[in-house]
Design a protein around this motif. Structure first.
Motif, PDB file in Angstrom:
ATOM      1  N   PRO A   1       0.831  -1.210   0.000  1.00 26.53           N
ATOM      2  CA  PRO A   1       0.000   0.000   0.000  1.00 26.53           C
ATOM      3  C   PRO A   1       0.867   1.263   0.000  1.00 26.53           C
ATOM      4  CG  PRO A   1       0.078  -0.963   2.196  1.00 26.53           C
ATOM      5  CD  PRO A   1       0.760  -1.943   1.288  1.00 26.53           C
ATOM      6  N   LEU A   2       0.494   2.224  -0.819  1.00 20.75           N
ATOM      7  CA  LEU A   2       1.248   3.479  -0.899  1.00 20.75           C
ATOM      8  C   LEU A   2       0.830   4.408   0.233  1.00 20.75           C
ATOM      9  CD1 LEU A   2       1.137   4.225  -4.743  1.00 20.75           C
ATOM     10  CD2 LEU A   2       2.898   3.017  -3.442  1.00 20.75           C
ATOM     11  N   SER A   3       1.806   5.060   0.830  1.00 22.56           N
ATOM     12  CA  SER A   3       1.518   6.033   1.878  1.00 22.56           C
ATOM     13  C   SER A   3       0.853   7.268   1.278  1.00 22.56           C
ATOM     14  CB  SER A   3       2.804   6.433   2.599  1.00 22.56           C
ATOM     15  OG  SER A   3       2.565   7.462   3.522  1.00 22.56           O
ATOM     16  N   GLU A   4      -0.123   7.788   1.980  1.00 25.42           N
ATOM     17  CA  GLU A   4      -0.804   9.003   1.538  1.00 25.42           C
ATOM     18  C   GLU A   4      -0.378  10.221   2.353  1.00 25.42           C
ATOM     19  OE1 GLU A   4      -4.958   8.263   1.662  1.00 25.42           O
ATOM     20  OE2 GLU A   4      -4.903   6.650   0.151  1.00 25.42           O
ATOM     21  N   SER A   5       0.719  10.082   3.072  1.00 22.39           N
ATOM     22  CA  SER A   5       1.203  11.188   3.897  1.00 22.39           C
ATOM     23  C   SER A   5       1.599  12.378   3.023  1.00 22.39           C
ATOM     24  CB  SER A   5       2.409  10.741   4.726  1.00 22.39           C
ATOM     25  OG  SER A   5       2.997  11.846   5.396  1.00 22.39           O
ATOM     26  N   PRO A   6       1.153  13.591   3.373  1.00 16.98           N
ATOM     27  CA  PRO A   6       1.505  14.780   2.583  1.00 16.98           C
ATOM     28  C   PRO A   6       2.914  15.293   2.879  1.00 16.98           C
ATOM     29  CG  PRO A   6       0.114  15.403   4.425  1.00 16.98           C
ATOM     30  CD  PRO A   6       0.218  13.905   4.470  1.00 16.98           C
ATOM     31  N   PHE A   7       3.571  14.687   3.858  1.00 15.12           N
ATOM     32  CA  PHE A   7       4.884  15.169   4.274  1.00 15.12           C
ATOM     33  C   PHE A   7       6.031  14.443   3.578  1.00 15.12           C
ATOM     34  CE2 PHE A   7       1.963  15.641   7.907  1.00 15.12           C
ATOM     35  CZ  PHE A   7       1.955  17.019   8.000  1.00 15.12           C
ATOM     36  N   ILE A   8       5.725  13.513   2.686  1.00 14.95           N
ATOM     37  CA  ILE A   8       6.772  12.795   1.964  1.00 14.95           C
ATOM     38  C   ILE A   8       7.408  13.716   0.930  1.00 14.95           C
ATOM     39  CG2 ILE A   8       7.258  10.817   0.477  1.00 14.95           C
ATOM     40  CD1 ILE A   8       4.934   9.377   1.743  1.00 14.95           C
TER      41      ILE A   8
ATOM     42  N   ILE B   1       3.614   0.424   3.910  1.00  9.10           N
ATOM     43  CA  ILE B   1       3.566  -0.850   4.625  1.00  9.10           C
ATOM     44  C   ILE B   1       4.026  -0.695   6.068  1.00  9.10           C
ATOM     45  CG2 ILE B   1       5.889  -1.661   4.024  1.00  9.10           C
ATOM     46  CD1 ILE B   1       2.667  -3.774   4.136  1.00  9.10           C
ATOM     47  N   SER B   2       4.920   0.267   6.327  1.00  9.29           N
ATOM     48  CA  SER B   2       5.381   0.495   7.702  1.00  9.29           C
ATOM     49  C   SER B   2       4.324   1.186   8.548  1.00  9.29           C
ATOM     50  CB  SER B   2       6.671   1.332   7.693  1.00  9.29           C
ATOM     51  OG  SER B   2       6.412   2.677   7.357  1.00  9.29           O
ATOM     52  N   GLU B   3       3.349   1.820   7.894  1.00  8.89           N
ATOM     53  CA  GLU B   3       2.268   2.486   8.616  1.00  8.89           C
ATOM     54  C   GLU B   3       1.181   1.511   9.058  1.00  8.89           C
ATOM     55  OE1 GLU B   3       2.700   6.781   6.245  1.00  8.89           O
ATOM     56  OE2 GLU B   3       1.056   5.393   5.777  1.00  8.89           O
ATOM     57  N   VAL B   4       1.051   0.387   8.375  1.00  6.18           N
ATOM     58  CA  VAL B   4      -0.015  -0.571   8.700  1.00  6.18           C
ATOM     59  C   VAL B   4       0.519  -1.861   9.315  1.00  6.18           C
ATOM     60  CG1 VAL B   4      -1.556   0.338   6.934  1.00  6.18           C
ATOM     61  CG2 VAL B   4       0.012  -1.501   6.338  1.00  6.18           C
ATOM     62  N   THR B   5       1.837  -2.064   9.300  1.00  2.17           N
ATOM     63  CA  THR B   5       2.447  -3.239   9.939  1.00  2.17           C
ATOM     64  C   THR B   5       3.701  -2.795  10.679  1.00  2.17           C
ATOM     65  OG1 THR B   5       3.967  -3.871   8.138  1.00  2.17           O
ATOM     66  CG2 THR B   5       1.676  -4.641   7.973  1.00  2.17           C
ATOM     67  N   ASP B   6       4.300  -3.719  11.425  1.00  2.00           N
ATOM     68  CA  ASP B   6       5.558  -3.415  12.117  1.00  2.00           C
ATOM     69  C   ASP B   6       6.762  -3.952  11.343  1.00  2.00           C
ATOM     70  OD1 ASP B   6       5.117  -6.096  12.468  1.00  2.00           O
ATOM     71  OD2 ASP B   6       5.628  -6.132  14.592  1.00  2.00           O
ATOM     72  N   SER B   7       6.595  -4.144  10.056  1.00  2.56           N
ATOM     73  CA  SER B   7       7.668  -4.693   9.221  1.00  2.56           C
ATOM     74  C   SER B   7       8.823  -3.709   9.054  1.00  2.56           C
ATOM     75  CB  SER B   7       7.123  -5.058   7.839  1.00  2.56           C
ATOM     76  OG  SER B   7       6.641  -3.886   7.198  1.00  2.56           O
ATOM     77  N   LEU B   8       9.982  -4.258   8.695  1.00  2.15           N
ATOM     78  CA  LEU B   8      11.136  -3.457   8.284  1.00  2.15           C
ATOM     79  C   LEU B   8      11.248  -3.566   6.773  1.00  2.15           C
ATOM     80  CD1 LEU B   8      13.782  -4.620  10.925  1.00  2.15           C
ATOM     81  CD2 LEU B   8      12.423  -2.528  10.992  1.00  2.15           C
TER      82      LEU B   8
ATOM     83  N   THR C   1      12.545   1.745   6.283  1.00  2.81           N
ATOM     84  CA  THR C   1      11.356   2.262   6.964  1.00  2.81           C
ATOM     85  C   THR C   1      10.941   1.316   8.083  1.00  2.81           C
ATOM     86  OG1 THR C   1       9.817   1.145   5.442  1.00  2.81           O
ATOM     87  CG2 THR C   1      10.506   3.390   4.877  1.00  2.81           C
ATOM     88  N   LYS C   2      10.457   1.918   9.164  1.00  6.54           N
ATOM     89  CA  LYS C   2       9.875   1.156  10.269  1.00  6.54           C
ATOM     90  C   LYS C   2       8.968   2.092  11.064  1.00  6.54           C
ATOM     91  CE  LYS C   2      13.322   1.914  13.887  1.00  6.54           C
ATOM     92  NZ  LYS C   2      14.022   1.286  15.023  1.00  6.54           N
ATOM     93  N   ASN C   3       7.818   1.579  11.474  1.00  8.20           N
ATOM     94  CA  ASN C   3       6.862   2.329  12.291  1.00  8.20           C
ATOM     95  C   ASN C   3       6.507   3.684  11.684  1.00  8.20           C
ATOM     96  OD1 ASN C   3       6.949   0.231  14.203  1.00  8.20           O
ATOM     97  ND2 ASN C   3       8.686   1.172  15.252  1.00  8.20           N
ATOM     98  N   GLY C   4       6.375   3.740  10.360  1.00  6.33           N
ATOM     99  CA  GLY C   4       6.001   4.977   9.697  1.00  6.33           C
ATOM    100  C   GLY C   4       7.109   5.994   9.576  1.00  6.33           C
ATOM    101  N   GLU C   5       8.345   5.586   9.874  1.00  3.47           N
ATOM    102  CA  GLU C   5       9.493   6.490   9.795  1.00  3.47           C
ATOM    103  C   GLU C   5      10.418   6.054   8.667  1.00  3.47           C
ATOM    104  OE1 GLU C   5      11.363   6.363  13.575  1.00  3.47           O
ATOM    105  OE2 GLU C   5       9.731   7.390  14.628  1.00  3.47           O
TER     106      GLU C   5
END
Length: 275
Positions: free
Chosen positions: A189-196, A210-217, A231-235
């Motif tokens: 899934p693509l992030s929809e964050s406006p800060f990218i 994927i890091s926003e919806v799971t805890d994957s690396l 990426t991890k935890n939305g970062e």
């Protein structure tokens, strides 16, 4: 005497009944463990808790709303948990529902890190775009099903070959599950964050998504610059050196796993000592 024997049999039957119910519940929890259903299950528990508290405090409207949510909850559970229910029935049909769960080995974790580092180094130097996502606690079965199943032992050579340009599997993400290359050419899934940053392309957006919806690396190699990100935890950790990437992966995959196992072993040892 016959009455006493009958009571004993009823008592034993009740124990067996309760034990079987708990075992089935335990296996069902294992089925949904590591999936998005866990968060949804927590939401259901919150609704039940609010219902009880609302009734206790005399909050009539809130109690009525929660009761309506519970009344329609059974239908909602069937719809929301449809992928997990289907997977559980498939496992039951294959005879895997009552199989023992496996644990990840420290050596395999270290081999996984080494394979990713070696492949990333090769691809970064040659500016070969790559997207490698590593499953942790939250399951990624829904995303694995969007790609091509491989179920192969992980190696740097395999990862490199997958992402060679103009090959059938190079477009999409590789998902590593339980130290195996589970699937390639997967859609994330693509992030929809406006800060990218506008500089970042689809790979980075997918990795963040994927890091926003799971805890994957998720490891990204840029096709344009050869830069390495994670990426991890939305970062998003950008422009990593190879040593920094290895340190992050080792910290998240190897050291944390050993810490959890050591904590579990210490708990078991104390239990035996007290027992």
């Amino acid at each position: 005497m016959q009455f006493a024997d009958l009571s004993i049999w009823k008592y034993l039957a009740s124990i067996v009944d309760i034990a079987l119910v708990w075992y089935v519940i335990y296996k069902l929890i294992n089925v949904i463990k590591g999936t998005k259903a866990v968060q949804l299950l927590k939401g259901i528990l919150v609704i039940l808790l609010v219902r009880v508290v609302g009734e206790w405090l005399g909050l009539t409207t809130l109690s009525w709303m929660m009761q309506q949510a519970i009344n329609w909850g059974f239908l909602a559970i069937i719809i929301i948990f449809q992928p997990e229910l289907r997977r559980a029935l498939e496992q039951l049909g294959r005879g895997r529902f009552f199989s023992r769960s496996s644990t990840q080995d420290d050596d395999n974790q270290e081999k996984t890190v080494e394979a990713i580092i070696k492949a990333t180094d090769y691809m970064a130097k040659r500016r070969i775009g790559a997207l490698i996502s590593i499953e942790r606690e939250t399951g990624m079965s829904d995303y694995i099903e969007t790609g091509i199943r491989l179920n192969s032992n992980i190696s740097s050579e395999l990862l490199i070959n997958i992402f060679i340009p103009n090959t059938p599997l190079h477009d999409g993400a590789v998902i590593i599950q339980k130290n195996n290359v589970s699937a390639a050419a997967c859609y994330l899934p693509l992030s929809e964050s406006p800060f990218i940053s506008k500089e970042l392309g689809t790979r980075h957006r997918a990795a963040l998504g994927i890091s926003e919806v799971t805890d994957s690396l998720t490891v990204i190699v840029s096709e344009e610059t050869g830069n390495i990100s994670l990426t991890k935890n939305g970062e998003l950790h950008r422009d990593l050196k190879l040593e920094e990437l290895k340190e992050l992966l080792t910290s998240e995959l190897v050291i944390q796993t050993k810490t959890k196992q050591a904590s579990s072993a210490r708990w078991n040892w104390r239990g035996k000592q007290n027992g």
